[in-house]
Design a protein around this motif. Structure first.
Motif, PDB file in Angstrom:
ATOM      1  N   TRP A 119      16.522   7.630  -0.958  1.00 25.28           N
ATOM      2  CA  TRP A 119      17.737   7.729  -0.160  1.00 25.28           C
ATOM      3  C   TRP A 119      18.805   6.728  -0.615  1.00 25.28           C
ATOM      4  O   TRP A 119      19.967   6.918  -0.330  1.00 25.28           O
ATOM      5  N   SER A 120      18.395   5.669  -1.271  1.00 22.56           N
ATOM      6  CA  SER A 120      19.333   4.652  -1.737  1.00 22.56           C
ATOM      7  C   SER A 120      18.687   3.843  -2.859  1.00 22.56           C
ATOM      8  O   SER A 120      17.470   3.615  -2.844  1.00 22.56           O
ATOM      9  N   SER A 121      19.497   3.430  -3.815  1.00 21.13           N
ATOM     10  CA  SER A 121      18.996   2.623  -4.935  1.00 21.13           C
ATOM     11  C   SER A 121      19.611   1.219  -4.917  1.00 21.13           C
ATOM     12  O   SER A 121      19.677   0.562  -5.950  1.00 21.13           O
ATOM     13  N   SER A 122      20.053   0.773  -3.745  1.00 23.15           N
ATOM     14  CA  SER A 122      20.726  -0.528  -3.652  1.00 23.15           C
ATOM     15  C   SER A 122      19.812  -1.690  -4.030  1.00 23.15           C
ATOM     16  O   SER A 122      20.290  -2.726  -4.504  1.00 23.15           O
TER      17      SER A 122
ATOM     18  N   ILE B 270      13.749  -2.827   4.454  1.00 23.25           N
ATOM     19  CA  ILE B 270      14.408  -1.549   4.719  1.00 23.25           C
ATOM     20  C   ILE B 270      14.991  -0.964   3.429  1.00 23.25           C
ATOM     21  O   ILE B 270      14.888   0.248   3.170  1.00 23.25           O
ATOM     22  N   MET B 271      15.582  -1.828   2.599  1.00 20.80           N
ATOM     23  CA  MET B 271      16.122  -1.383   1.316  1.00 20.80           C
ATOM     24  C   MET B 271      15.023  -0.820   0.419  1.00 20.80           C
ATOM     25  O   MET B 271      15.225   0.170  -0.294  1.00 20.80           O
ATOM     26  N   VAL B 272      13.847  -1.450   0.451  1.00 21.19           N
ATOM     27  CA  VAL B 272      12.712  -0.955  -0.328  1.00 21.19           C
ATOM     28  C   VAL B 272      12.305   0.435   0.169  1.00 21.19           C
ATOM     29  O   VAL B 272      12.052   1.350  -0.628  1.00 21.19           O
ATOM     30  N   GLY B 273      12.247   0.608   1.500  1.00 23.83           N
ATOM     31  CA  GLY B 273      11.906   1.912   2.064  1.00 23.83           C
ATOM     32  C   GLY B 273      12.905   2.993   1.673  1.00 23.83           C
ATOM     33  O   GLY B 273      12.525   4.122   1.334  1.00 23.83           O
ATOM     34  N   LEU B 274      14.187   2.648   1.708  1.00 23.97           N
ATOM     35  CA  LEU B 274      15.228   3.604   1.313  1.00 23.97           C
ATOM     36  C   LEU B 274      15.100   3.980  -0.166  1.00 23.97           C
ATOM     37  O   LEU B 274      15.331   5.127  -0.555  1.00 23.97           O
TER      38      LEU B 274
ATOM     39  N   SER C 205       6.322   7.787   2.875  1.00 22.66           N
ATOM     40  CA  SER C 205       6.016   6.382   2.578  1.00 22.66           C
ATOM     41  C   SER C 205       7.228   5.503   2.824  1.00 22.66           C
ATOM     42  O   SER C 205       7.120   4.421   3.419  1.00 22.66           O
ATOM     43  N   GLY C 206       8.403   5.966   2.379  1.00 19.49           N
ATOM     44  CA  GLY C 206       9.625   5.198   2.586  1.00 19.49           C
ATOM     45  C   GLY C 206       9.953   5.020   4.053  1.00 19.49           C
ATOM     46  O   GLY C 206      10.388   3.943   4.483  1.00 19.49           O
ATOM     47  N   LEU C 207       9.716   6.072   4.846  1.00 17.52           N
ATOM     48  CA  LEU C 207      10.006   6.006   6.284  1.00 17.52           C
ATOM     49  C   LEU C 207       9.128   4.960   6.980  1.00 17.52           C
ATOM     50  O   LEU C 207       9.611   4.192   7.820  1.00 17.52           O
TER      51      LEU C 207
ATOM     52  N   LEU D  50       0.824  -1.209   0.000  1.00 15.78           N
ATOM     53  CA  LEU D  50       0.000   0.000   0.000  1.00 15.78           C
ATOM     54  C   LEU D  50       0.861   1.262   0.000  1.00 15.78           C
ATOM     55  O   LEU D  50       0.651   2.173  -0.806  1.00 15.78           O
ATOM     56  N   LEU D  51       1.848   1.309   0.908  1.00 11.99           N
ATOM     57  CA  LEU D  51       2.729   2.478   0.984  1.00 11.99           C
ATOM     58  C   LEU D  51       3.665   2.549  -0.213  1.00 11.99           C
ATOM     59  O   LEU D  51       4.085   3.636  -0.610  1.00 11.99           O
ATOM     60  N   GLY D  52       4.000   1.380  -0.749  1.00 13.02           N
ATOM     61  CA  GLY D  52       4.867   1.352  -1.926  1.00 13.02           C
ATOM     62  C   GLY D  52       4.145   1.721  -3.197  1.00 13.02           C
ATOM     63  O   GLY D  52       4.750   1.704  -4.277  1.00 13.02           O
ATOM     64  N   GLY D  53       2.849   2.055  -3.067  1.00 11.51           N
ATOM     65  CA  GLY D  53       2.089   2.448  -4.242  1.00 11.51           C
ATOM     66  C   GLY D  53       2.679   3.648  -4.960  1.00 11.51           C
ATOM     67  O   GLY D  53       2.515   3.797  -6.172  1.00 11.51           O
ATOM     68  N   VAL D  54       3.391   4.510  -4.214  1.00 10.29           N
ATOM     69  CA  VAL D  54       4.023   5.665  -4.865  1.00 10.29           C
ATOM     70  C   VAL D  54       5.083   5.205  -5.862  1.00 10.29           C
ATOM     71  O   VAL D  54       5.320   5.847  -6.883  1.00 10.29           O
ATOM     72  N   HIS D  55       5.713   4.071  -5.554  1.00 15.52           N
ATOM     73  CA  HIS D  55       6.689   3.509  -6.491  1.00 15.52           C
ATOM     74  C   HIS D  55       5.967   2.870  -7.668  1.00 15.52           C
ATOM     75  O   HIS D  55       6.396   3.005  -8.822  1.00 15.52           O
ATOM     76  N   CYS D  56       4.866   2.163  -7.388  1.00 13.61           N
ATOM     77  CA  CYS D  56       4.092   1.521  -8.459  1.00 13.61           C
ATOM     78  C   CYS D  56       3.582   2.560  -9.461  1.00 13.61           C
ATOM     79  O   CYS D  56       3.612   2.344 -10.667  1.00 13.61           O
ATOM     80  N   LEU D  57       3.110   3.694  -8.937  1.00 12.80           N
ATOM     81  CA  LEU D  57       2.573   4.731  -9.809  1.00 12.80           C
ATOM     82  C   LEU D  57       3.637   5.286 -10.737  1.00 12.80           C
ATOM     83  O   LEU D  57       3.382   5.562 -11.907  1.00 12.80           O
TER      84      LEU D  57
END
Length: 263
Positions: free
Chosen positions: A104-107, A95-99, A207-209, A12-19
């Motif tokens: 903050w990070s593309s690892s 955590i990597m997904v949130g970053l 969302s990442g936080l 749900l919070l990762g929806g900003v990435h999906c969009l």
């Protein structure tokens, strides 16, 4: 149940990435529809629903496969440390997904590069259903759409492999898929407005936080278990009393049921 809630919230919070990532895909699929279909809100909604049913089904199938792999690893190696390590790994992935979502990070993109090799084999198959003309084509396009390299999906699959069960792995990915559903359905009618909104740094960072907080919470239980030297999961505190009542009975090792992981 905590795991299902966590992966649902991650979706749900990762929806900003999906969009941001799938906006082009949705626009392409919509553009290929017949003008009469695009002029009918009910018909176009059915097409988008079929896309997403296929996409979520592909997540469930991947969850089942990863759950079986996790079961094979834990049963063949019989290592408690492996179980804890996999749980730590799934928390780190979250955590990597949130970053990544917070910019903050593309690892996490390292995993996406690995997944792109699989997508290179699936992409030619998707061309058979494009442009989409009917609901059957929409379903199979969505089924293949689930194979698009995505760090968010891989983060959820980390929990599926930890579950060590085909059933639990499928349920975990179902919860994740349902979490991503609202943003993608909204995108079908408001793609331009939503795309502008999710590009705002504050939205992505908040969302990442929240996803990072979920990842830290997922890390706490296995790490705490390692520090204190206690076995992860439910303790069998009643077993000594049972042994005292039946001194000659054979002790049966405690084996968590499929539901123990989810409760």
């Amino acid at each position: 149940m905590e795991v299902l809630i966590s992966v649902f919230l991650m979706g749900l919070l990762g929806g900003v990435h999906c969009l941001g990532m799938c906006g082009g895909v949705v626009a392409m699929l919509t553009a290929g529809l017949d003008p009469q279909v695009k002029a009918n809100p009910r018909k176009i909604a059915l097409f988008h629903l079929n896309y997403n049913i296929g996409r979520i089904l592909s997540y469930i199938l991947m969850g089942v496969i990863f759950g079986v792999v996790g079961a094979m690893l834990t049963q063949s190696l019989q290592m408690n440390i492996l179980d804890k390590s996999l749980r730590v790994f799934s928390g780190v992935l979250m955590i990597m997904v949130g970053l990544y979502i917070g910019n903050w990070s593309s690892s996490i993109q390292i995993l996406e590069k690995i997944g792109s090799k699989l997508w290179a084999k699936l992409q030619p198959l998707s061309q058979r259903f494009l442009p989409v003309r009917n609901l059957r084509g929409a379903f199979f396009t969505g089924l293949l759409w689930g194979g698009i390299p995505c760090g968010l999906v891989y983060g959820a699959l980390g929990f599926a492999i930890v579950s060590g069960s085909a059933t639990q792995g499928g349920l975990i990915m179902l919860a994740f898929g349902l979490g991503t559903l609202p943003s993608l359905l909204l995108m079908a009618g408001l793609s331009s407005q939503l795309t502008v909104l999710v590009q705002k740094p504050l939205i992505r960072q908040v969302s990442g936080l929240f996803i990072i907080i979920l990842g830290v919470a997922a890390l706490w239980m296995p790490i705490n278990s390692m520090i204190n030297g206690k076995p992860h999961g439910h303790s069998n505190m009643q077993q000594p009393a049972i042994e005292m009542q039946k001194p000659h009975s054979k002790t049966i090792p405690f084996k968590p049921s499929d539901l123990d992981y989810l409760t």
